[in-house]
Design an enzyme around this catalytic site. Structure first.
Site, PDB file in Angstrom:
ATOM      1  N   LYS A 138       0.773  -1.145  -0.028  1.00 35.91           N
ATOM      2  CA  LYS A 138       0.009   0.244  -0.003  1.00 35.91           C
ATOM      3  C   LYS A 138       0.950   1.328  -0.055  1.00 35.91           C
ATOM      4  CE  LYS A 138      -3.651   2.271   2.523  1.00 35.91           C
ATOM      5  NZ  LYS A 138      -4.697   2.230   3.578  1.00 35.91           N
ATOM      6  N   LYS A 156      -2.297  -1.616  -3.859  1.00 31.34           N
ATOM      7  CA  LYS A 156      -3.124  -0.433  -3.875  1.00 31.34           C
ATOM      8  C   LYS A 156      -2.135   0.947  -3.791  1.00 31.34           C
ATOM      9  CE  LYS A 156      -6.162   1.734  -0.464  1.00 31.34           C
ATOM     10  NZ  LYS A 156      -6.600   1.843   0.779  1.00 31.34           N
TER      11      LYS A 156
END
Ligand code: PBG
Length: 331
Positions: free
Chosen positions: A202, A255
């Site tokens: 992330k 992400k």
């Protein structure tokens, strides 16, 4: 080696049927996870201004939405809580009567087969908006997010989500050791069969802007760069994925998705776990804004993006477009 005119790549593109026959990737309804924002109060269905078509739902307005999702054949929703009460330790994240826990129990009564993925983080629940607990070093005049004390709170949140009936725990906090801590906590509480979908890779991304409006989770000071990854790094993504695998993750995630397709491909080539792409809020809002201007064909752009994620190696896609995609696929 033969070449042109023996080889003509256009031969396999000459009709729709032939193109269908040789197509390498496809998006299906089974690939999609739809995020939902749940909040307190009654009769709330408020559109998030930066994310047209995405709403905050109070629990009394949620059933209709869930029935629509189930009727479309979507297999899983990702639940985000937007709580009223915030404090330094994010205690509403692990309150058995927290908004996510209440929503989970209700959804299970309406649609027991719909998979509930619970986002496990503290940022929506802390008054400072960070994903863990803060330690202020008065001498240095510096505040930072403490890793190990945060693990304990995140584990409590995950266990209470599983207790409420969540089928999959999705920790998005980027503390070191979060998969290990949550796995131990779930196992100790008897939830050894509840999988962990780790937000393994992330990045500290500007593409979360509309989500932070939606979830009221903007950090009140500083940024998330001491725990989320530097967008410039790819090798580091492998280290993040490796440690999550070693700690017992059942899914890996990248992400955001669009600017990080190379990272999806790297993970797909190296690891065997199911791989999730998170098509984040600004990736949604940018398409919506351009479509509203009449500058792009929304359907075509979204479907092309989704098949791009599959081609890059994603098995699953978390997207705010999930309902639209299913309708387009059915049409
Ligand atoms: C919470 C969380 C965020 C997103 C998902 N979970 C925001 C953040 O880390 O700041 C972003 C989702 C999106 O932009 O769609 N940690």
């Amino acid at each position: 080696m033969s070449s042109f005119p023996i080889i003509r790549n256009r031969r396999l593109r000459s009709s729709a049927a032939l193109r269908n026959l040789v197509r390498e990737n496809a998006v299906t309804v089974n690939d999609l996870i739809y995020p939902i924002f749940v909040t307190h109060g009654t009769n709330v269905k408020d559109e998030i201004s930066s994310m047209p078509g995405v709403y905050h739902f109070s629990l009394d307005r949620l059933e209709e939405e869930i029935r629509e999702i189930v009727a479309l054949g979507i297999q899983a929703v990702l639940l985000f809580g937007v709580p009223h009460d915030k404090d330094a330790h994010g205690s509403s994240a692990y309150d058995p009567n927290g908004i996510v826990q209440q929503a989970t129990r209700l959804i299970k009564t309406w649609a027991p087969q719909l998979l509930i993925v619970a986002d496990t983080c503290l940022c929506q629940f802390t008054d400072h908006g960070h994903c863990g607990v803060i330690h202020v070093d008065e001498a240095k005049g510096k505040a930072d997010v403490k890793n190990d004390p945060s693990l304990e709170l995140l584990t409590r949140a995950a266990v209470s989500q599983a207790e409420a009936g969540a089928d999959i725990i999705a920790p998005s906090n980027m503390m070191d050791g979060f998969v290990h801590a949550i796995r131990q906590g779930l196992d100790a509480a008897g939830y050894e069969d509840v999988p962990i979908m780790s937000y393994s890779v992330k990045y500290a991304s500007s593409f979360y802007g509309p989500f932070r409006d939606a979830a009221h989770s903007t950090p009140q000071f500083g940024d998330r760069k001491t725990y989320q990854m530097d967008p410039a790094n790819a090798r580091e993504a492998l280290r993040e994925a490796e440690s999550d695998i070693a700690e017992g993750a059942d899914f890996l995630m990248v992400k955001p998705a669009l600017a990080y397709m190379d990272v999806l491909r790297m993970l797909r080539d190296r690891y065997q776990l199911p791989l999730v792409a998170y098509n984040v809020s600004a990736e949604y809002s940018m398409v919506k804004a351009a479509a509203a201007q009449g500058w792009i064909d929304e359907r075509a752009v979204v479907l092309e993006t989704m098949v791009g994620f599959k081609r890059a190696g994603a098995d699953l896609i978390i997207t705010y477009f999930a309902k639209d995609i299913v309708r387009w696929l059915q049409a």
